[in-house]
Design an enzyme around this catalytic site. Structure first.
Site, PDB file in Angstrom:
ATOM      1  N   LYS A  13      -0.466  14.886  68.046  1.00  0.00           N
ATOM      2  CA  LYS A  13       0.366  16.277  68.100  1.00  0.00           C
ATOM      3  C   LYS A  13      -0.209  17.336  68.027  1.00  0.00           C
ATOM      4  CE  LYS A  13       2.909  14.787  64.558  1.00  0.00           C
ATOM      5  NZ  LYS A  13       2.141  13.400  64.094  1.00  0.00           N
ATOM      6  N   ARG A  88      11.096  17.648  60.301  1.00  0.00           N
ATOM      7  CA  ARG A  88      10.738  16.232  59.777  1.00  0.00           C
ATOM      8  C   ARG A  88      12.076  15.491  59.280  1.00  0.00           C
ATOM      9  NH1 ARG A  88       5.529  14.852  58.957  1.00  0.00           N
ATOM     10  NH2 ARG A  88       3.958  16.656  58.804  1.00  0.00           N
ATOM     11  N   ARG A 127     -11.175   6.028  61.567  1.00  0.00           N
ATOM     12  CA  ARG A 127     -11.744   7.391  61.586  1.00  0.00           C
ATOM     13  C   ARG A 127     -12.748   7.728  60.414  1.00  0.00           C
ATOM     14  NH1 ARG A 127      -7.284  12.032  61.683  1.00  0.00           N
ATOM     15  NH2 ARG A 127      -6.557  11.143  60.037  1.00  0.00           N
ATOM     16  N   ARG A 160     -11.553   8.706  54.509  1.00  0.00           N
ATOM     17  CA  ARG A 160     -10.608   9.252  53.583  1.00  0.00           C
ATOM     18  C   ARG A 160      -9.533   8.317  52.997  1.00  0.00           C
ATOM     19  NH1 ARG A 160      -8.162  14.158  56.999  1.00  0.00           N
ATOM     20  NH2 ARG A 160      -6.643  12.609  57.725  1.00  0.00           N
ATOM     21  N   ARG A 171       2.169   4.678  55.133  1.00  0.00           N
ATOM     22  CA  ARG A 171       2.616   6.006  55.931  1.00  0.00           C
ATOM     23  C   ARG A 171       3.516   6.016  57.224  1.00  0.00           C
ATOM     24  NH1 ARG A 171      -2.883   9.051  57.216  1.00  0.00           N
ATOM     25  NH2 ARG A 171      -1.621  10.562  58.125  1.00  0.00           N
TER      26      ARG A 171
END
Length: 227
Positions: A13, A88, A127, A160, A171
Site C-alpha cells: 500500500k 480501518r 523480510r 522483526r 495479524r
C-alpha cells in the site's frame, strides 16, 4: 482525486500510494507518518493520541478521524490525496465521509489490493531489516551481497518480531476480520475497486490506474516496494 487504499499488511500500500501521489500530483497521507507528526508537533489531537500510544492502546476512532481531518485540509491536499492506512473501521469511514461532505469533496474511489494470505506470509516472514540503518532485504527476493549484512552500512540483518510467521498469520486474521465490513461498506457505496496486489509494483500500479478509469500515461518512477 481523492482515494483510499486498503489491503493486508505486506500488500504494498505504501509503495502504491506514493506512486499514485506522484502520478496525479496529490498528497500521500500515511496514517503512521501523520500520527507521528501530530504527536511530534504536540497538536491537541496529537497529545490525545500520545496518551493512548504511551499506554500501548489503540488510538480511538474519533481521535484518528480528527487527525486525518486536519491533515487532508492542509494546502498540499487541496488538489486531492491518497489515504494509506486509514480508515480501518466503519466508524472511521463514516467520520471521513462526514468531513469530506462538509467540504463538498467526496471520495472518488477506494482501491482494495487483494493479496492471498500465503503470499503475504512469504513476503513478510522473509523480510530482514538492518539493525543499523533500517534498510529492508528479503531472503528470497532481495538478498544482500554478504549474507546477514547490510549493503549500505554493514549492520546485522534481523527479523522483526512482527514479521515472524506466527505473528504475521495473527495479524492477517485480525486484518481480515476488521477489513471485511469496511470493504462491504465501500462496495455498497459503489466506490470499491478491487485490484490484484501481486506482480511488480509497476504492474500493480497499471492495474490500479486502469481500475480508476484513468488514461495510462508516463508512470511515476521509483525503486518499488521490497516484499
Amino acid at each position: 482525486m481523492r482515494l483510499v487504499l486498503v489491503g493486508p499488511p505486506g500488500a504494498g500500500k505504501g509503495t502504491q500510494a506514493a506512486m499514485l501521489a506522484a502520478r496525479f500530483g496529490i498528497a500521500h497521507v500515511s496514517t503512521g507518518v501523520m500520527l507521528r507528526q501530530a504527536v511530534q508537533e504536540r497538536t491537541p489531537l496529537g497529545q490525545q493520541a500520545r496518551r493512548y500510544m504511551d499506554r500501548g492502546e489503540l488510538v480511538p476512532d474519533q481521535v484518528m478521524v480528527g487527525i486525518v481531518g486536519e491533515r487532508i485540509e492542509a494546502a498540499d491536499a487541496e488538489t486531492g490525496f491518497v489515504l494509506d492506512g486509514f480508515p480501518r473501521t466503519i466508524p472511521q469511514a463514516e467520520g471521513l465521509a462526514a468531513i469530506l461532505a462538509r467540504d463538498g469533496r467526496p471520495l472518488d474511489a477506494v482501491v482494495n489490493l487483494v493479496v492471498p494470505d500465503e503470499v503475504v506470509v512469504r513476503r513478510l516472514a522473509g523480510r530482514r531489516v538492518c539493525s543499523g540503518c533500517g534498510a529492508n532485504y528479503h531472503v528470497a527476493y532481495d538478498r544482500p551481497r554478504v549474507a546477514g549484512r547490510c549493503d549500505r552500512c554493514g549492520g546485522q540483518l534481523v527479523q522483526r518480531e512482527d514479521d515472524r510467521e506466527e505473528t504475521v498469520r495473527r495479524r492477517l486474521e485480525v486484518h481480515n476480520r476488521q477489513t471485511e465490513p469496511l470493504v462491504s461498506y465501500y462496495r455498497e457505496q459503489g466506490l470499491l475497486r478491487e485490484v490484484p496486489g501481486t506482480g511488480s509494483p509497476e504492474a500493480v500500479q497499471a492495474a490500479i490506474v486502469e481500475a480508476l478509469g484513468q488514461a495510462t500515461g508516463p508512470r511515476a518512477t521509483g525503486r518499488g516496494d521490497r516484499p
